[in-house]
Design a protein around this motif. Structure first.
Motif, PDB file in Angstrom:
ATOM      1  N   ARG A 196      -7.257  15.838  -5.007  1.00  0.00           N
ATOM      2  CA  ARG A 196      -7.921  15.094  -6.079  1.00  0.00           C
ATOM      3  C   ARG A 196      -8.239  13.695  -5.561  1.00  0.00           C
ATOM      4  NH1 ARG A 196      -2.936  15.910  -8.700  1.00  0.00           N
ATOM      5  NH2 ARG A 196      -4.056  17.080 -10.274  1.00  0.00           N
ATOM      6  N   PRO A 197      -9.226  13.068  -6.148  1.00  0.00           N
ATOM      7  CA  PRO A 197      -9.432  11.653  -5.852  1.00  0.00           C
ATOM      8  C   PRO A 197      -8.423  10.843  -6.665  1.00  0.00           C
ATOM      9  CG  PRO A 197     -11.137  12.436  -7.347  1.00  0.00           C
ATOM     10  CD  PRO A 197     -10.279  13.621  -6.992  1.00  0.00           C
ATOM     11  N   CYS A 198      -7.912   9.775  -6.101  1.00  0.00           N
ATOM     12  CA  CYS A 198      -6.974   8.898  -6.800  1.00  0.00           C
ATOM     13  C   CYS A 198      -7.428   7.454  -6.620  1.00  0.00           C
ATOM     14  CB  CYS A 198      -5.566   9.060  -6.240  1.00  0.00           C
ATOM     15  SG  CYS A 198      -4.815  10.657  -6.613  1.00  0.00           S
ATOM     16  N   LEU A 199      -7.021   6.608  -7.530  1.00  0.00           N
ATOM     17  CA  LEU A 199      -7.327   5.183  -7.438  1.00  0.00           C
ATOM     18  C   LEU A 199      -6.105   4.438  -6.946  1.00  0.00           C
ATOM     19  CD1 LEU A 199      -9.254   4.624 -10.778  1.00  0.00           C
ATOM     20  CD2 LEU A 199     -10.214   4.867  -8.491  1.00  0.00           C
ATOM     21  N   TYR A 200      -6.359   3.413  -6.138  1.00  0.00           N
ATOM     22  CA  TYR A 200      -5.286   2.495  -5.761  1.00  0.00           C
ATOM     23  C   TYR A 200      -5.907   1.119  -5.677  1.00  0.00           C
ATOM     24  CZ  TYR A 200      -5.789   1.234  -0.782  1.00  0.00           C
ATOM     25  OH  TYR A 200      -6.169   0.680   0.399  1.00  0.00           O
ATOM     26  N   GLY A 201      -5.147   0.102  -5.379  1.00  0.00           N
ATOM     27  CA  GLY A 201      -5.595  -1.283  -5.456  1.00  0.00           C
ATOM     28  C   GLY A 201      -6.915  -1.608  -4.804  1.00  0.00           C
ATOM     29  N   GLU A 202      -7.282  -0.891  -3.750  1.00  0.00           N
ATOM     30  CA  GLU A 202      -8.506  -1.218  -3.027  1.00  0.00           C
ATOM     31  C   GLU A 202      -9.611  -0.185  -3.239  1.00  0.00           C
ATOM     32  OE1 GLU A 202      -7.785  -2.408   1.026  1.00  0.00           O
ATOM     33  OE2 GLU A 202      -5.847  -3.243   0.463  1.00  0.00           O
ATOM     34  N   GLY A 203      -9.470   0.703  -4.231  1.00  0.00           N
ATOM     35  CA  GLY A 203     -10.540   1.647  -4.526  1.00  0.00           C
ATOM     36  C   GLY A 203     -10.063   3.084  -4.587  1.00  0.00           C
ATOM     37  N   MET A 249       0.819  -1.186   0.000  1.00  0.00           N
ATOM     38  CA  MET A 249       0.000   0.000   0.000  1.00  0.00           C
ATOM     39  C   MET A 249       0.869   1.259   0.000  1.00  0.00           C
ATOM     40  SD  MET A 249      -2.262   1.749   3.018  1.00  0.00           S
ATOM     41  CE  MET A 249      -0.819   1.793   4.006  1.00  0.00           C
ATOM     42  N   ALA A 250       1.856   1.326   0.883  1.00  0.00           N
ATOM     43  CA  ALA A 250       2.686   2.534   0.979  1.00  0.00           C
ATOM     44  C   ALA A 250       3.446   2.774  -0.323  1.00  0.00           C
ATOM     45  CB  ALA A 250       3.652   2.426   2.162  1.00  0.00           C
ATOM     46  N   ALA A 251       3.946   1.700  -0.952  1.00  0.00           N
ATOM     47  CA  ALA A 251       4.673   1.860  -2.214  1.00  0.00           C
ATOM     48  C   ALA A 251       3.749   2.375  -3.312  1.00  0.00           C
ATOM     49  CB  ALA A 251       5.307   0.533  -2.629  1.00  0.00           C
ATOM     50  N   GLU A 252       2.538   1.863  -3.363  1.00  0.00           N
ATOM     51  CA  GLU A 252       1.573   2.320  -4.367  1.00  0.00           C
ATOM     52  C   GLU A 252       1.233   3.796  -4.165  1.00  0.00           C
ATOM     53  OE1 GLU A 252      -2.762   0.970  -6.142  1.00  0.00           O
ATOM     54  OE2 GLU A 252      -1.767  -0.299  -4.666  1.00  0.00           O
ATOM     55  N   LEU A 253       1.046   4.204  -2.925  1.00  0.00           N
ATOM     56  CA  LEU A 253       0.718   5.613  -2.654  1.00  0.00           C
ATOM     57  C   LEU A 253       1.923   6.525  -2.893  1.00  0.00           C
ATOM     58  CD1 LEU A 253      -1.572   5.190   0.477  1.00  0.00           C
ATOM     59  CD2 LEU A 253      -2.253   5.542  -1.914  1.00  0.00           C
ATOM     60  N   ALA A 254       3.138   6.046  -2.593  1.00  0.00           N
ATOM     61  CA  ALA A 254       4.332   6.852  -2.872  1.00  0.00           C
ATOM     62  C   ALA A 254       4.474   7.070  -4.381  1.00  0.00           C
ATOM     63  CB  ALA A 254       5.585   6.182  -2.301  1.00  0.00           C
ATOM     64  N   ALA A 255       4.181   6.037  -5.173  1.00  0.00           N
ATOM     65  CA  ALA A 255       4.232   6.183  -6.637  1.00  0.00           C
ATOM     66  C   ALA A 255       3.170   7.170  -7.106  1.00  0.00           C
ATOM     67  CB  ALA A 255       4.055   4.827  -7.304  1.00  0.00           C
ATOM     68  N   ASP A 256       1.976   7.111  -6.523  1.00  0.00           N
ATOM     69  CA  ASP A 256       0.909   8.047  -6.884  1.00  0.00           C
ATOM     70  C   ASP A 256       1.296   9.475  -6.507  1.00  0.00           C
ATOM     71  OD1 ASP A 256      -1.895   8.169  -7.974  1.00  0.00           O
ATOM     72  OD2 ASP A 256      -2.177   9.228  -6.078  1.00  0.00           O
ATOM     73  N   HIS A 257       1.934   9.625  -5.361  1.00  0.00           N
ATOM     74  CA  HIS A 257       2.442  10.922  -4.898  1.00  0.00           C
ATOM     75  C   HIS A 257       3.338  11.540  -5.974  1.00  0.00           C
ATOM     76  CE1 HIS A 257       4.844  13.649  -2.297  1.00  0.00           C
ATOM     77  NE2 HIS A 257       5.912  13.003  -2.744  1.00  0.00           N
ATOM     78  N   MET A 258       4.278  10.759  -6.493  1.00  0.00           N
ATOM     79  CA  MET A 258       5.200  11.265  -7.508  1.00  0.00           C
ATOM     80  C   MET A 258       4.462  11.597  -8.807  1.00  0.00           C
ATOM     81  SD  MET A 258       8.633   8.968  -6.818  1.00  0.00           S
ATOM     82  CE  MET A 258       7.834   7.380  -6.737  1.00  0.00           C
TER      83      MET A 258
END
Length: 138
Positions: free
Chosen positions: A57-64, A1-10
């Protein structure tokens, strides 16, 4: 989860550079209320900590879908993600060169992401947590 959100952050900060994103606290708060039923308060003490609001903004990640609020701290990107209807253990982890402070409150998980010193991330997370606990006056 943290890696996915860090990638979204960038990714989101790269988009902000192109789009010139800059929203007011009122706009961000309204967006969070309408999009996520989250009546939150942008930290009032932010200026003292050199924390400048960029937008949300709204963002998508693995769980929604998640809420993404973006700041700059001393000019460096900082993201606050809110994952609705989840609870995770409190921890501070390093992923993709970013520190991620994770905590939960009221059936929401929060992740603060920044490429800053661990002590700075802990201080910023404490500031945000305090602001989120403050009642909203209307």
């Amino acid at each position: 989860m943290a890696a996915e959100l860090a990638a979204d952050h960038m990714k989101c900060f790269a988009m902000n550079a192109v789009l010139g994103t800059h929203q007011s606290a009122e706009t961000v708060q309204s967006s969070m209320a309408s999009g996520f039923a989250w009546n939150m308060r942008v930290p009032l003490a932010a200026e003292r900590e050199r924390l400048e609001l960029v937008g949300s903004r709204p963002c998508l990640y693995g769980e929604g879908e998640v809420a993404h609020i973006m700041y700059r701290h001393n000019g460096q990107p900082v993201s606050l993600f809110m994952l609705p209807r989840t609870a995770r253990s409190e921890e501070l982890v390093e992923v993709l060169g970013h520190e991620c402070a994770i905590w939960s409150s009221e059936n929401r998980t929060f992740v603060l992401v920044a490429r800053e010193a661990r002590s700075d991330v802990e201080r910023l997370a404490a500031l945000v947590r305090a602001a989120l606990r403050s009642p909203i006056s209307r």
